[in-house]
Design a protein around this motif. Structure first.
Motif, PDB file in Angstrom:
ATOM      1  N   GLU A   1      -4.998   0.132  -4.149  1.00  0.00           N
ATOM      2  CA  GLU A   1      -5.469  -0.718  -3.057  1.00  0.00           C
ATOM      3  C   GLU A   1      -5.684   0.134  -1.807  1.00  0.00           C
ATOM      4  OE1 GLU A   1      -3.488  -4.302  -0.468  1.00  0.00           O
ATOM      5  OE2 GLU A   1      -3.004  -4.183  -2.604  1.00  0.00           O
ATOM      6  N   ARG A   2      -6.743  -0.152  -1.087  1.00  0.00           N
ATOM      7  CA  ARG A   2      -7.031   0.580   0.144  1.00  0.00           C
ATOM      8  C   ARG A   2      -6.069   0.171   1.255  1.00  0.00           C
ATOM      9  NH1 ARG A   2     -12.261   2.792   1.097  1.00  0.00           N
ATOM     10  NH2 ARG A   2     -11.934   2.215   3.264  1.00  0.00           N
ATOM     11  N   HIS A   3      -5.743   1.146   2.120  1.00  0.00           N
ATOM     12  CA  HIS A   3      -4.919   0.842   3.286  1.00  0.00           C
ATOM     13  C   HIS A   3      -5.786   0.083   4.281  1.00  0.00           C
ATOM     14  CE1 HIS A   3      -2.490   1.370   6.889  1.00  0.00           C
ATOM     15  NE2 HIS A   3      -1.462   1.570   6.063  1.00  0.00           N
ATOM     16  N   PRO A   4      -5.219  -0.919   4.976  1.00  0.00           N
ATOM     17  CA  PRO A   4      -6.030  -1.725   5.899  1.00  0.00           C
ATOM     18  C   PRO A   4      -6.555  -0.975   7.130  1.00  0.00           C
ATOM     19  CG  PRO A   4      -3.727  -2.419   5.965  1.00  0.00           C
ATOM     20  CD  PRO A   4      -3.859  -1.433   4.854  1.00  0.00           C
ATOM     21  N   LYS A   5      -5.961   0.153   7.468  1.00  0.00           N
ATOM     22  CA  LYS A   5      -6.418   0.924   8.632  1.00  0.00           C
ATOM     23  C   LYS A   5      -7.214   2.128   8.158  1.00  0.00           C
ATOM     24  CE  LYS A   5      -4.254  -1.779  11.436  1.00  0.00           C
ATOM     25  NZ  LYS A   5      -4.993  -2.723  12.253  1.00  0.00           N
ATOM     26  N   LYS A   6      -8.462   2.234   8.639  1.00  0.00           N
ATOM     27  CA  LYS A   6      -9.366   3.280   8.144  1.00  0.00           C
ATOM     28  C   LYS A   6      -8.852   4.692   8.421  1.00  0.00           C
ATOM     29  CE  LYS A   6     -12.293   3.217  12.225  1.00  0.00           C
ATOM     30  NZ  LYS A   6     -13.602   2.982  12.772  1.00  0.00           N
ATOM     31  N   GLU A   7      -8.165   4.907   9.556  1.00  0.00           N
ATOM     32  CA  GLU A   7      -7.659   6.237   9.885  1.00  0.00           C
ATOM     33  C   GLU A   7      -6.588   6.673   8.888  1.00  0.00           C
ATOM     34  OE1 GLU A   7      -8.519   4.054  13.823  1.00  0.00           O
ATOM     35  OE2 GLU A   7      -7.581   3.577  11.906  1.00  0.00           O
TER      36      GLU A   7
ATOM     37  N   VAL B   1       0.143   8.437  -3.798  1.00  0.00           N
ATOM     38  CA  VAL B   1       0.361   7.251  -2.971  1.00  0.00           C
ATOM     39  C   VAL B   1       0.920   6.175  -3.886  1.00  0.00           C
ATOM     40  CG1 VAL B   1      -0.714   5.469  -1.558  1.00  0.00           C
ATOM     41  CG2 VAL B   1      -1.489   7.840  -1.378  1.00  0.00           C
ATOM     42  N   ILE B   2       2.088   5.667  -3.530  1.00  0.00           N
ATOM     43  CA  ILE B   2       2.740   4.621  -4.309  1.00  0.00           C
ATOM     44  C   ILE B   2       2.724   3.351  -3.462  1.00  0.00           C
ATOM     45  CG2 ILE B   2       4.877   3.891  -5.439  1.00  0.00           C
ATOM     46  CD1 ILE B   2       5.554   6.977  -5.548  1.00  0.00           C
ATOM     47  N   LYS B   3       1.959   2.375  -3.889  1.00  0.00           N
ATOM     48  CA  LYS B   3       1.856   1.105  -3.160  1.00  0.00           C
ATOM     49  C   LYS B   3       3.109   0.297  -3.416  1.00  0.00           C
ATOM     50  CE  LYS B   3      -0.377  -2.389  -1.133  1.00  0.00           C
ATOM     51  NZ  LYS B   3       0.702  -3.254  -0.753  1.00  0.00           N
ATOM     52  N   ARG B   4       3.720  -0.197  -2.342  1.00  0.00           N
ATOM     53  CA  ARG B   4       4.927  -1.020  -2.461  1.00  0.00           C
ATOM     54  C   ARG B   4       4.540  -2.489  -2.422  1.00  0.00           C
ATOM     55  NH1 ARG B   4       9.690   1.222   1.240  1.00  0.00           N
ATOM     56  NH2 ARG B   4      10.969   0.991  -0.603  1.00  0.00           N
ATOM     57  N   ASN B   5       5.242  -3.256  -3.173  1.00  0.00           N
ATOM     58  CA  ASN B   5       5.060  -4.701  -3.154  1.00  0.00           C
ATOM     59  C   ASN B   5       6.312  -5.324  -2.566  1.00  0.00           C
ATOM     60  OD1 ASN B   5       2.545  -4.614  -4.462  1.00  0.00           O
ATOM     61  ND2 ASN B   5       3.570  -4.366  -6.428  1.00  0.00           N
ATOM     62  N   GLY B   6       6.139  -6.305  -1.754  1.00  0.00           N
ATOM     63  CA  GLY B   6       7.293  -6.971  -1.159  1.00  0.00           C
ATOM     64  C   GLY B   6       7.149  -7.088   0.326  1.00  0.00           C
ATOM     65  N   LYS B   7       8.222  -7.531   0.920  1.00  0.00           N
ATOM     66  CA  LYS B   7       8.211  -7.766   2.357  1.00  0.00           C
ATOM     67  C   LYS B   7       8.644  -6.524   3.105  1.00  0.00           C
ATOM     68  CE  LYS B   7       9.169 -12.625   1.752  1.00  0.00           C
ATOM     69  NZ  LYS B   7      10.049 -13.728   2.044  1.00  0.00           N
TER      70      LYS B   7
ATOM     71  N   GLN C   1       8.857  12.909   0.741  1.00  0.00           N
ATOM     72  CA  GLN C   1       8.422  11.530   0.646  1.00  0.00           C
ATOM     73  C   GLN C   1       8.363  10.918   2.040  1.00  0.00           C
ATOM     74  OE1 GLN C   1       9.754   9.029  -2.704  1.00  0.00           O
ATOM     75  NE2 GLN C   1      10.955   7.989  -1.144  1.00  0.00           N
ATOM     76  N   MET C   2       7.288  10.201   2.318  1.00  0.00           N
ATOM     77  CA  MET C   2       7.112   9.571   3.621  1.00  0.00           C
ATOM     78  C   MET C   2       6.734   8.114   3.434  1.00  0.00           C
ATOM     79  SD  MET C   2       4.857  12.522   5.387  1.00  0.00           S
ATOM     80  CE  MET C   2       4.285  13.332   3.893  1.00  0.00           C
ATOM     81  N   THR C   3       7.162   7.297   4.362  1.00  0.00           N
ATOM     82  CA  THR C   3       6.798   5.887   4.355  1.00  0.00           C
ATOM     83  C   THR C   3       5.460   5.706   5.049  1.00  0.00           C
ATOM     84  OG1 THR C   3       9.119   5.242   4.428  1.00  0.00           O
ATOM     85  CG2 THR C   3       7.519   3.581   5.087  1.00  0.00           C
ATOM     86  N   ILE C   4       4.594   4.920   4.438  1.00  0.00           N
ATOM     87  CA  ILE C   4       3.302   4.581   5.021  1.00  0.00           C
ATOM     88  C   ILE C   4       3.432   3.165   5.578  1.00  0.00           C
ATOM     89  CG2 ILE C   4       0.837   4.295   4.596  1.00  0.00           C
ATOM     90  CD1 ILE C   4       1.341   5.948   1.953  1.00  0.00           C
ATOM     91  N   ASN C   5       3.289   3.027   6.886  1.00  0.00           N
ATOM     92  CA  ASN C   5       3.401   1.715   7.517  1.00  0.00           C
ATOM     93  C   ASN C   5       2.145   0.885   7.249  1.00  0.00           C
ATOM     94  OD1 ASN C   5       5.900   2.372   8.596  1.00  0.00           O
ATOM     95  ND2 ASN C   5       5.018   3.105  10.507  1.00  0.00           N
ATOM     96  N   SER C   6       2.345  -0.416   7.114  1.00  0.00           N
ATOM     97  CA  SER C   6       1.205  -1.286   6.830  1.00  0.00           C
ATOM     98  C   SER C   6       0.373  -1.567   8.080  1.00  0.00           C
ATOM     99  CB  SER C   6       1.664  -2.599   6.201  1.00  0.00           C
ATOM    100  OG  SER C   6       2.561  -3.256   7.063  1.00  0.00           O
ATOM    101  N   THR C   7       1.024  -1.804   9.190  1.00  0.00           N
ATOM    102  CA  THR C   7       0.315  -2.094  10.440  1.00  0.00           C
ATOM    103  C   THR C   7       0.935  -1.286  11.574  1.00  0.00           C
ATOM    104  OG1 THR C   7       1.744  -4.002  10.780  1.00  0.00           O
ATOM    105  CG2 THR C   7      -0.400  -4.433   9.787  1.00  0.00           C
ATOM    106  N   PRO C   8       0.661   0.016  11.592  1.00  0.00           N
ATOM    107  CA  PRO C   8       1.223   0.846  12.666  1.00  0.00           C
ATOM    108  C   PRO C   8       0.645   0.430  14.021  1.00  0.00           C
ATOM    109  CG  PRO C   8      -0.393   2.089  11.415  1.00  0.00           C
ATOM    110  CD  PRO C   8      -0.210   0.790  10.707  1.00  0.00           C
TER     111      PRO C   8
END
Length: 94
Positions: A4-10, A25-31, A54-61
């Protein structure tokens, strides 16, 4: 199946760049705030004590450009990447 694409283009642009270098890239499911994880292709004992980088990718930075730059900077700080992977353009040996 493509991820799945990340919602932020950058952020998506940096994820694609790092995937081309072997990062996963490992997509996480959940809250929560984490959209996914970015994991180094190597599990080297010399890098981070044998733990995967390993780094966390924020959904809406708050600032997508800054978040993308931080992900890229931390990934390029990994000892497994060499100068040619970082696009330095300098192929001369020292």
């Amino acid at each position: 199946m493509a991820r799945e694409r990340h919602p932020k283009k950058e952020v998506e642009a940096v994820l694609r760049e790092l995937e081309a270098l072997g990062w996963t890239v490992i997509k996480r499911n959940g809250k929560g705030h984490a959209w996914g994880l970015l994991r180094c292709p190597s599990n080297s004992a010399e890098c981070r004590g044998g733990e995967y980088c390993q780094m966390t990718i924020n959904s809406t930075p708050q600032n997508p450009s800054n978040h993308a730059a931080k992900l890229r900077s931390k990934a390029f700080g990994c000892i497994e990447l060499d100068e040619k992977d970082m696009g330095s353009g300098d192929d001369a040996e020292i």
